[in-house]
Design an enzyme around this catalytic site. Structure first.
Site, short mmCIF file in Angstrom:
data_model
loop_
_atom_site.label_atom_id
_atom_site.label_comp_id
_atom_site.label_asym_id
_atom_site.label_seq_id
_atom_site.Cartn_x
_atom_site.Cartn_y
_atom_site.Cartn_z
CB CYS A 1 -0.91 -0.02 1.23
SG CYS A 1 -1.91 1.48 1.38
CB CYS B 1 -0.55 2.43 4.10
SG CYS B 1 -2.04 1.80 3.35
CG ASP B 2 3.21 1.15 4.42
OD1 ASP B 2 2.81 1.58 5.51
OD2 ASP B 2 2.95 0.01 4.00
#
Ligand code: NAP
Length: 307
Positions: free
Chosen positions: A132, A135-136
């Site tokens: 992701c 997300c990261d």
């Protein structure tokens, strides 16, 4: 108390089903599952959802869908379904909180990113390996990033990751790509992106966090180490259908089998989105399937004198 209609899943399919069912006065109960919004909520820029000519972020799109579904009486609960019993009506749905009885069910559990299956992958999840970018990506500012895959996801997320990484290499096992022409054009024009064709990752190595990978060039057969900080994997998806194993007809890959009106093998149970669709897999097609499933559920319930 028995519910008229439950929907499992809160991606575009589930939330669109909820919108239509709510407007038909069915007050659907939506089990949001472990990740509200589904895959689109982990996507960055969505430029191909009609009605948003300037594009919007994935989480913003799901927030709008939720607001619209709730406006007409959908009840969205943050519970994950752990068991279902479809052997007789009312169907039973179990979560860690409670057991629910439902007269009809729409399954919109979607699909999950497929792992690469190489040594080091599982060990370094959250420590350099990610599925992701939204997300990261932030953790890889100024770092060396590789993205694995040759589809739209790989290219779209690689483009997003150029905001952070000093270089983003797209590693693909062939030299032709499934990704669409627009994304290929954007990638070619981005000076931070490099394409590494005909190459797979043999292992992901590290020491507490990822430090390097071993590339294998499939044309020459040669292995070569390469220093990297982040490995983002976008190599397709697997359907989230384990809950229904032995209860609903599935194909050999685990996708639910439905007829042209999205009826599964059990009357009163419908499927919508990537849980049955391994072909189109777009937010807009999933939303369309959600609409169809809700219309069919409404007809089914009317046939049972449930309005
Ligand atoms: P995808 O189109 O199935 O592409 C998966 C990629 O991973 C392929 O390039 C495939 O290589 C590669 N791959 C699969 N298994 C692999 C393995 N074990 N090792 C190395 N590489 C492997 O998946 P996706 O990119 O996630 O896209 C899914 C769907 O969502 C598509 O329909 C796509 O159009 C859609 N999508 C659209 C957008 C957009 O329109 N902006 C954005 C994201 C996703 P091969 O090509 O060699 O098989």
């Amino acid at each position: 108390m028995s519910e008229k209609l439950a929907i499992i899943g809160s991606g575009p399919a589930g939330l669109t089903a909820a919108l239509y069912a709510a407007r038909a006065d069915l007050a659907p109960l939506v089990f949001a599952g472990p990740a509200f919004g589904g895959q689109i909520a982990t996507t960055t820029e969505v430029e191909n959802f009609p009605g948003f000519p300037g594009g919007l972020q994935g989480p913003e799109l799901t927030a709008k869908m939720r607001e619209q579904a709730e406006r007409f009486g959908s009840r969205i609960i943050e519970e994950t379904v752990e068991s279902v019993d479809l052997s007789q009506r009312p169907f039973k749905i179990g979560t860690s909180e409670s057991t629910y009885e439902v007269a009809s069910l729409i399954i919109a559990t979607g699909a999950t990113p497929r792992p690469l299956g190489v040594p080091g992958e599982t060990e370094f999840i959250g420590r350099g390996v990610s599925y992701c970018a939204t997300c990261d990506g932030f953790f890889f500012r100024g770092k060396e990033i590789i993205v694995v895959g040759g589809g739209d996801s790989a290219f779209q997320e690689a483009l997003f990751l150029t905001k952070f990484g000093k270089r983003v290499r797209i590693v693909h096992r062939r030299d032709t790509f499934r990704a669409g022409a627009t994304l290929l054009k954007y990638a070619a024009a981005n000076p931070k992106i490099e394409i590494v064709p005909n190459t797979v990752i043999e292992t992901i190595n590290g020491n507490g966090k990822v430090t390097d990978v071993i590339f294998k060039n499939l044309k020459t057969g040669q292995n070569a180490p390469s220093a990297v900080d982040g490995v983002f994997i976008f190599v397709g998806h697997e359907p989230n259908s384990q809950l229904f194993s032995g209860q609903l007809a599935m194909d050999e890959s685990g996708y639910l089998v439905v007829d042209s009106r999205l009826h599964t093998s059990v009357p009163g149970v419908f499927a919508a989105g990537e849980i049955h669709d391994s072909w189109f897999k777009q937010a807009i097609t999933s939303a369309g399937f959600g609409c169809m499933a809700a219309l069919e559920a409404e007809k089914f319930l009317a046939g049972q004198n449930i309005h």
